[in-house]
Design a protein around this motif. Structure first.
Motif, PDB file in Angstrom:
ATOM      1  N   UNK A 152      75.469 154.470  76.724  1.00 42.98           N
ATOM      2  CA  UNK A 152      74.615 154.923  77.686  1.00 42.98           C
ATOM      3  C   UNK A 152      74.881 155.555  78.694  1.00 42.98           C
ATOM      4  N   UNK A 153      74.199 156.363  79.197  1.00 40.57           N
ATOM      5  CA  UNK A 153      74.029 157.354  80.070  1.00 40.57           C
ATOM      6  C   UNK A 153      73.848 156.634  81.171  1.00 40.57           C
ATOM      7  N   UNK A 154      73.432 155.858  81.398  1.00 41.11           N
ATOM      8  CA  UNK A 154      73.277 155.375  83.165  1.00 41.11           C
ATOM      9  C   UNK A 154      74.794 154.275  83.387  1.00 41.11           C
ATOM     10  N   UNK A 155      75.261 154.205  82.278  1.00 37.65           N
ATOM     11  CA  UNK A 155      77.040 153.766  82.786  1.00 37.65           C
ATOM     12  C   UNK A 155      77.862 155.085  82.899  1.00 37.65           C
ATOM     13  N   UNK A 156      77.428 156.240  82.634  1.00 40.34           N
ATOM     14  CA  UNK A 156      78.841 157.559  82.653  1.00 40.34           C
ATOM     15  C   UNK A 156      78.581 157.832  84.301  1.00 40.34           C
ATOM     16  N   UNK A 157      80.079 157.914  84.912  1.00 41.94           N
ATOM     17  CA  UNK A 157      80.369 157.843  85.706  1.00 41.94           C
ATOM     18  C   UNK A 157      79.941 159.014  87.064  1.00 41.94           C
ATOM     19  N   UNK A 158      80.006 160.496  85.653  1.00 41.03           N
ATOM     20  CA  UNK A 158      79.320 161.169  86.050  1.00 41.03           C
ATOM     21  C   UNK A 158      79.459 162.070  84.908  1.00 41.03           C
ATOM     22  N   UNK A 159      78.919 163.440  84.718  1.00 39.43           N
ATOM     23  CA  UNK A 159      78.001 163.838  84.088  1.00 39.43           C
ATOM     24  C   UNK A 159      79.097 165.824  83.730  1.00 39.43           C
ATOM     25  N   UNK A 160      79.004 166.237  82.917  1.00 40.48           N
ATOM     26  CA  UNK A 160      79.232 167.578  82.529  1.00 40.48           C
ATOM     27  C   UNK A 160      78.811 168.123  82.183  1.00 40.48           C
ATOM     28  N   UNK A 161      78.805 169.797  82.089  1.00 39.99           N
ATOM     29  CA  UNK A 161      77.830 170.887  81.575  1.00 39.99           C
ATOM     30  C   UNK A 161      78.840 171.724  80.842  1.00 39.99           C
ATOM     31  N   UNK A 162      78.971 171.564  79.785  1.00 35.17           N
ATOM     32  CA  UNK A 162      79.906 172.762  78.599  1.00 35.17           C
ATOM     33  C   UNK A 162      79.843 173.437  77.493  1.00 35.17           C
ATOM     34  N   UNK A 163      80.328 175.209  78.081  1.00 31.25           N
ATOM     35  CA  UNK A 163      79.640 175.615  77.003  1.00 31.25           C
ATOM     36  C   UNK A 163      79.626 175.587  75.521  1.00 31.25           C
ATOM     37  N   UNK A 164      78.878 176.287  74.109  1.00 30.23           N
ATOM     38  CA  UNK A 164      79.165 175.945  73.101  1.00 30.23           C
ATOM     39  C   UNK A 164      78.483 177.181  72.361  1.00 30.23           C
ATOM     40  N   UNK A 165      80.174 177.224  71.819  1.00 29.09           N
ATOM     41  CA  UNK A 165      80.370 178.624  71.284  1.00 29.09           C
ATOM     42  C   UNK A 165      79.661 178.516  69.510  1.00 29.09           C
ATOM     43  N   UNK A 166      79.566 179.860  69.535  1.00 26.77           N
ATOM     44  CA  UNK A 166      79.113 179.537  67.745  1.00 26.77           C
ATOM     45  C   UNK A 166      80.606 180.449  67.049  1.00 26.77           C
ATOM     46  N   UNK A 167      81.091 179.770  65.719  1.00 24.94           N
ATOM     47  CA  UNK A 167      82.104 180.803  65.552  1.00 24.94           C
ATOM     48  C   UNK A 167      81.311 181.853  64.585  1.00 24.94           C
ATOM     49  N   UNK A 168      80.642 181.470  63.524  1.00 25.26           N
ATOM     50  CA  UNK A 168      79.724 182.160  63.208  1.00 25.26           C
ATOM     51  C   UNK A 168      79.227 183.945  63.900  1.00 25.26           C
ATOM     52  N   UNK A 169      79.097 183.613  65.227  1.00 22.95           N
ATOM     53  CA  UNK A 169      78.159 184.615  66.051  1.00 22.95           C
ATOM     54  C   UNK A 169      79.739 185.552  66.153  1.00 22.95           C
ATOM     55  N   UNK A 170      80.534 184.624  66.564  1.00 24.92           N
ATOM     56  CA  UNK A 170      81.278 185.322  66.848  1.00 24.92           C
ATOM     57  C   UNK A 170      82.215 186.384  65.538  1.00 24.92           C
ATOM     58  N   UNK A 171      81.866 185.867  63.994  1.00 18.96           N
ATOM     59  CA  UNK A 171      82.718 186.451  63.032  1.00 18.96           C
ATOM     60  C   UNK A 171      81.186 187.555  63.046  1.00 18.96           C
ATOM     61  N   UNK A 172      80.068 187.373  63.237  1.00 22.81           N
ATOM     62  CA  UNK A 172      79.206 188.857  63.573  1.00 22.81           C
ATOM     63  C   UNK A 172      79.520 189.786  63.985  1.00 22.81           C
ATOM     64  N   UNK A 173      80.011 189.644  65.060  1.00 22.55           N
ATOM     65  CA  UNK A 173      81.088 190.350  66.411  1.00 22.55           C
ATOM     66  C   UNK A 173      81.944 190.766  65.878  1.00 22.55           C
ATOM     67  N   UNK A 174      82.118 190.683  64.215  1.00 21.98           N
ATOM     68  CA  UNK A 174      84.190 191.564  63.999  1.00 21.98           C
ATOM     69  C   UNK A 174      83.746 192.593  62.932  1.00 21.98           C
ATOM     70  N   UNK A 175      82.776 191.839  62.360  1.00 21.20           N
ATOM     71  CA  UNK A 175      81.888 192.965  61.606  1.00 21.20           C
ATOM     72  C   UNK A 175      81.137 194.413  61.553  1.00 21.20           C
ATOM     73  N   UNK A 176      81.057 194.471  63.086  1.00 18.92           N
ATOM     74  CA  UNK A 176      80.618 195.615  63.457  1.00 18.92           C
ATOM     75  C   UNK A 176      81.329 196.852  63.903  1.00 18.92           C
ATOM     76  N   UNK A 177      81.171 198.293  63.820  1.00 21.49           N
ATOM     77  CA  UNK A 177      81.677 198.992  63.463  1.00 21.49           C
ATOM     78  C   UNK A 177      82.919 199.309  65.130  1.00 21.49           C
TER      79      UNK A 177
END
Ligand SMILES: [Zn+2]
Length: 96
Positions: A71-96
Motif C-alpha cells: 500500500x502506498x501509504x506504507x511506503x517510507x519514500x518514493x522514487x521516480x525512475x526513467x523508463x526506456x524502450x528497447x524497440x525505440x533503441x532498435x529503431x535508432x540502430x536502423x537509421x543510416x
C-alpha cells in the motif's frame, strides 16, 4: 532445531562461486503493473555475479508484504525512475 532455520547456499546457485558475503540490500519487485522497491533486506550476495539470496524468513516477509499489496501509504519514500524502450533503441540502430 530453531537456530538452524537459515538455509542459505554456501556457493552461488547462479555461477558456482564460493565468494558470498552477507549484506543488507534493496531490491525491486513488480507487483501487478507497479514497480516497488524494498530496502533493508538481509541477503547473501555473490561477489562474482551479484546474485542475491534470501533466507526463508526473509522470503516469508517479502511474501507477506506482497500479500499486503504494498500500500502506498506504507511506503517510507518514493522514487521516480526513467523508463526506456528497447524497440525505440532498435529503431535508432536502423537509421543510416
Ligand atoms: Zn554468482
Amino acid at each position: 532445531m530453531t537456530d538452524d532455520m537459515q538455509q542459505l547456499p554456501e556457493t552461488c546457485e547462479q555461477c558456482g562461486s564460493a565468494n558470498l558475503r552477507k549484506d543488507i540490500v534493496r531490491s525491486a519487485f513488480w507487483h501487478n503493473d507497479r514497480l516497488v522497491v524494498v530496502e533493508d533486506i538481509p541477503a547473501l550476495v555473490c561477489e562474482n555475479c551479484h546474485e542475491q539470496f534470501y533466507d526463508d524468513a526473509t522470503v516469508v516477509l517479502i511474501d507477506l508484504m506482497r500479500g499486503d499489496g504494498f500500500p502506498p501509504e506504507a511506503a517510507q519514500s518514493e522514487l521516480s525512475v526513467p523508463v526506456f524502450s528497447l524497440q525505440q533503441r532498435a529503431k535508432g540502430m536502423s537509421q543510416p
